[in-house]
Motif scaffolding. Structure first.
Motif, short mmCIF file in Angstrom:
data_model
loop_
_atom_site.label_atom_id
_atom_site.label_comp_id
_atom_site.label_asym_id
_atom_site.label_seq_id
_atom_site.Cartn_x
_atom_site.Cartn_y
_atom_site.Cartn_z
N ALA A 52 0.82 -1.21 0.00
CA ALA A 52 0.00 0.00 0.00
C ALA A 52 0.86 1.26 0.00
O ALA A 52 0.45 2.30 -0.52
CB ALA A 52 -0.93 -0.01 1.22
N ALA A 53 2.05 1.15 0.57
CA ALA A 53 2.97 2.30 0.63
C ALA A 53 4.39 1.76 0.62
O ALA A 53 4.64 0.61 1.01
CB ALA A 53 2.71 3.11 1.89
N PRO A 54 5.35 2.56 0.18
CA PRO A 54 6.73 2.08 0.13
C PRO A 54 7.35 1.96 1.51
O PRO A 54 6.93 2.62 2.46
CB PRO A 54 7.44 3.17 -0.69
N ASP A 55 8.35 1.08 1.62
CA ASP A 55 9.17 1.04 2.82
C ASP A 55 10.13 2.23 2.80
O ASP A 55 10.64 2.58 1.73
CB ASP A 55 9.99 -0.26 2.87
N SER A 56 10.36 2.82 3.95
CA SER A 56 11.23 4.00 4.02
C SER A 56 12.29 3.81 5.07
O SER A 56 12.06 3.20 6.12
CB SER A 56 10.41 5.26 4.35
N CYS A 65 13.05 5.18 -0.36
CA CYS A 65 11.69 4.64 -0.42
C CYS A 65 11.64 3.54 -1.47
O CYS A 65 11.87 3.80 -2.66
CB CYS A 65 10.69 5.74 -0.78
N THR A 66 11.34 2.32 -1.05
CA THR A 66 11.39 1.18 -1.96
C THR A 66 10.10 0.39 -1.91
O THR A 66 9.41 0.34 -0.89
CB THR A 66 12.57 0.26 -1.63
N VAL A 67 9.82 -0.26 -3.05
CA VAL A 67 8.64 -1.11 -3.16
C VAL A 67 9.06 -2.45 -3.75
O VAL A 67 10.02 -2.54 -4.49
CB VAL A 67 7.56 -0.47 -4.06
N GLY A 68 8.33 -3.49 -3.41
CA GLY A 68 8.52 -4.79 -4.03
C GLY A 68 7.65 -4.91 -5.28
O GLY A 68 6.74 -4.10 -5.50
N LEU A 69 7.93 -5.91 -6.10
CA LEU A 69 7.12 -6.22 -7.28
C LEU A 69 6.55 -7.62 -7.14
O LEU A 69 7.22 -8.52 -6.61
CB LEU A 69 7.95 -6.14 -8.56
#
Length: 471
Positions: A52-56, A65-69
């Protein structure tokens, strides 16, 4: 003062106080550290569901700020359209390119999702700098999401000529999407010319006398920003490592033989197969080098789940075995082909210990290995760089021996010339190239791009309409 927001496919794994790898990581992290900002992109993780939101996490003034796929997004956006369609085509290997509509749809979908995910993190005056071919439509996705920030894009790889680009079926949509950026930057003038020629010839675009480009109802600037390195830092690093055990062991094993050195990520665009054959031709045409020259090719594996990369690895293993089987004796192995990743400081010391840097990609946006090889050399006794004319670096490094990587005999002759070159000639070439590297270092690349992105541009507002809705 506005913040800088970096958007790239992958966010570099950075820990304060530890060395960085790669020009992108070094160049943009320095800018982020100075002024503060965000680095946003994929974490490299495959997840069950989109977050829902990126890890920071915070490092000083920088927010990562990163997101998984998901597996589907990885297969379609990254492994599919980015690396099975765009990468080979942009490197003029349309024979290796494949196109699937579902992968292109995934590519557009992930770009749109990334833009929506970034939107809540932004402030109105943030400056957004987007990097590379994975994110061609990201600017258009940002505009569709309502963002009015200044957004620049830099392409690290080549931009192909129109006839090659048109082998990608949605080429018109991709180039139209790129026109949503305020500034589009390229490594070389031929890359920029290929882009603007496409717009003029295939999209009814116009170029003003001051360089502004008008196409698809948008106005943007284009620029040439050859990415650089910090040559004096590399020189100091190579000097510091010169007497480490791995270098002493290498020199002992060489037994005063001359060394040809190559380092590439394992990729069909790097021209390694042709390079191996050129080395074999050298040993044939100048047998005096047999037993007196060794060639080390370091090629850490990459994208091992893509078929084309599995194929090139098998081809290289076969060719290396053929050369060594033909020329080796009990005291000498001519070619060492190493599929292993080394720390950057180790590679710099290996460059310094070698007499020839052999950098011959079939096509490359810039190729920082060529620049790093020159910077790592001992000024009093430098090696010689043999460099492909299809690397962007060839336009700056005029002191190199420039070769056509499709000309096996020509490359062999250049190797022979490099191995025999007198010290004074080598020193003159080295000094000329070091001047260029210092004048066009990594800070110059970054600061010139950001200066141009911040500058006022006479561009029309990006008007939202049904035409800008992403598929």
């Amino acid at each position: 003062m506005s913040r800088l927001v970096i958007v790239s496919n992958r966010v570099a794994a950075i820990t304060e106080g530890k060395p960085l790898a790669g020009g992108l990581a070094v160049g943009v992290y320095d800018a982020l550290k100075e002024k503060g900002g965000i680095w946003f992109g994929w974490s490299g993780d495959i997840v069950d569901a989109l977050p829902a939101a990126p890890d920071s996490r915070q490092e000083g003034k920088v927010t990562f700020c990163t997101v998984g796929l998901t597996r589907r997004d990885y297969d379609q956006y990254y492994r599919g359209f980015s690396n099975a369609t765009l990468w080979p085509t942009f490197h003029y290997r349309d024979d290796l390119s494949r196109f699937e509509r579902k992968e292109y749809a995934g590519y557009r979908r992930v770009n749109a999702w990334l833009a929506e995910t970034l939107k809540p993190l932004l402030q109105p005056d943030d400056l957004i700098w987007v990097h590379d071919y994975h994110l061609l439509p990201f600017g258009e996705a940002c505009r569709a999401a309502g963002l009015r920030n200044r957004i620049g894009f830099f392409l690290h790889i080549p931009f192909p000529s129109a006839q090659v680009l048109m082998t990608v079926p949605p080429h018109q949509e991709l180039v139209k999407a790129m026109c949503a950026y305020d500034l589009v930057g390229f490594q070389t003038e031929p890359d920029r010319t290929a882009f603007t020629d496409y717009l003029v010839r295939n999209a009814g675009g116009q170029i003003d006398a001051d360089g502004l480009v008008h196409a698809h109802g948008q106005t943007l600037r284009t620029g040439v920003y050859p990415i650089g390195i910090y040559p004096d830092e590399i020189l100091a690093q190579a000097e510091m490592q010169a007497n480490r055990r791995h270098i002493l062991n290498l020199k002992q094993g060489l037994q005063n033989r001359k060394l040809i050195m190559s380092v590439d990520r394992l990729d069909y665009s790097k021209g390694m197969l042709e390079r191996f054959r050129a080395f074999e031709r050298l040993l044939e045409m100048a047998p005096n080098h047999q037993g007196h020259v060794s060639f080390i090719q370091v090629a850490p594996p990459s994208r091992s789940d893509v078929q084309n990369y599995q194929t090139i690895r098998r081809q290289l293993e076969t060719e290396a075995g053929h050369i060594n089987g033909r020329f080796s004796d009990l005291a000498w192995t001519p070619l060492r082909y190493i599929n292993k990743r080394y720390e950057r400081h180790v590679l710099m010391s290996l460059f310094r210990a070698s007499q020839v840097g052999f950098v011959t990609p079939l096509r490359d946006g810039m190729n920082l290995v060529a620049k790093e090889y020159v910077a790592a050399q001992p000024p009093e006794d430098p090696g010689v760089l043999v460099l492909s004319c299809f690397a962007g670096a060839a336009q700056e490094l005029q002191g190199a021996l420039i070769v056509n990587p499709y000309d096996i005999d020509g490359m062999a002759e250049a190797l022979n010339q490099a191995l025999a070159m007198p010290r004074e000639a080598r020193q003159e070439r080295y000094q000329n190239m070091m001047r260029s590297l210092r004048e066009n270092n990594l800070s110059q690349w970054r600061d010139r791009f950001l200066h141009d992105l911040r500058a006022d541009a006479a561009r029309t507002p990006y008007l939202l309409s049904a035409a800008t809705t992403l598929p």
